[in-house]
Design a protein around this motif. Structure first.
Motif, PDB file in Angstrom:
ATOM      1  N   LEU A  94       1.281  -1.616  -0.281  1.00  0.00           N
ATOM      2  CA  LEU A  94       0.293  -0.087   0.431  1.00  0.00           C
ATOM      3  C   LEU A  94       1.086   1.220   0.022  1.00  0.00           C
ATOM      4  N   ARG A  95       2.004   0.944   0.682  1.00  0.00           N
ATOM      5  CA  ARG A  95       2.811   2.558   0.541  1.00  0.00           C
ATOM      6  C   ARG A  95       3.440   2.911  -0.262  1.00  0.00           C
ATOM      7  N   GLU A  96       3.252   1.354  -1.261  1.00  0.00           N
ATOM      8  CA  GLU A  96       3.995   1.656  -2.629  1.00  0.00           C
ATOM      9  C   GLU A  96       2.911   1.785  -3.624  1.00  0.00           C
ATOM     10  N   GLU A  97       1.746   1.793  -3.370  1.00  0.00           N
ATOM     11  CA  GLU A  97       1.189   1.530  -4.373  1.00  0.00           C
ATOM     12  C   GLU A  97      -0.354   2.436  -3.663  1.00  0.00           C
ATOM     13  N   PRO A  98      -0.106   3.890  -3.522  1.00  0.00           N
ATOM     14  CA  PRO A  98      -1.283   4.622  -2.854  1.00  0.00           C
ATOM     15  C   PRO A  98      -2.045   4.144  -3.129  1.00  0.00           C
ATOM     16  N   LYS A  99      -2.257   4.331  -5.112  1.00  0.00           N
ATOM     17  CA  LYS A  99      -3.629   4.091  -5.569  1.00  0.00           C
ATOM     18  C   LYS A  99      -4.549   3.050  -5.029  1.00  0.00           C
TER      19      LYS A  99
END
Length: 235
Positions: free
Chosen positions: A152-157
């Motif tokens: 989730l941190r790497e892919e906030p979308k």
């Protein structure tokens, strides 16, 4: 008739937390990332040092924690406690401890968020097994949540999709949550309203109903989401 709410002030719950010192995949020691859907949570740091990492729609942040720090956050805040040096915290939980009674969803990878049964199988810690087995289960679910959290941190979308999955997972619990809220925070607020009304009418009779209560932990060293918990009964 007693006309007061007799739980802890404001319908909160309190526990003592010794944050896990287990190293995770990214080299940091600490707890299991998760969010709450209807409750705010607060920390009063009593010893040690570390940080709370948070992830919201506004992005990632890290708040240092040291003895004397008070920090809190609102529903929807993904939070992860990081233990740098024997971090100990008094945790204040809204709605009579609802965060420890189901109002939490761990940041597991999407494959584990599809339905309540799949999620429960991945997060349960068996109560009737030796402590070493409980610890292994707690560490396994922590590591699985770290995996999802780092994604989730790497892919906030993907955060919005996680929010939707979390809401779907807890939908079957909402009636029980409402009952806890009605008996706790809602009742405490209503009691204050009644007291104000009586005082406004020159009636101080409720003061004769004063009581004093105390509790020792109802459970010690419980494997919680973020560490070992000493839990108090507050209902």
């Amino acid at each position: 008739m007693v006309n007061t709410y007799e739980g802890l002030p404001g319908g909160v719950a309190v526990s003592h937390l010794s944050v896990y010192d287990w190293p995770a995949a990214d080299g940091l020691c600490g707890g299991t990332p998760h969010l709450h859907l209807t409750c705010s949570e607060g920390y009063v740091v009593t010893a040690g040092s570390g940080a709370v990492q948070t992830l919201t729609s506004s992005g990632f942040a890290q708040t240092p924690l040291a003895a004397g720090t008070v920090a809190w956050f609102t529903p929807g805040t993904i939070h992860r406690l990081v233990n740098e040096d024997a971090l100990r915290i008094v945790v204040l939980m809204q709605n009579s401890g609802l965060p420890e009674a189901g109002d939490a969803v761990l940041t597991l990878p999407p494959a584990y968020l599809t339905d309540p049964e799949t999620y429960a199988a991945a997060t349960a810690i068996p109560a009737d097994v030796p402590e070493a087995e409980q610890e292994r289960a707690a560490r396994a679910r922590r590591d699985l949540a770290i995996e999802g959290y780092l994604r989730l941190r790497e892919e906030p979308k993907e955060l919005a999709a996680f929010h939707e999955a979390a809401a779907a997972l807890v939908r079957h619990r909402l009636d029980a949550w409402r009952t806890r809220w009605e008996r706790g925070a809602c009742a405490a607020s209503a009691a204050t309203g009644r007291q104000l009304d009586r005082l406004a009418n020159g009636d101080a009779g409720h003061l004769a109903d004063a009581v004093v209560r105390s509790e020792v932990p109802s459970a010690r060293g419980k494997f919680g989401m973020c560490g070992r918990l000493d839990v108090y009964r507050t209902d």
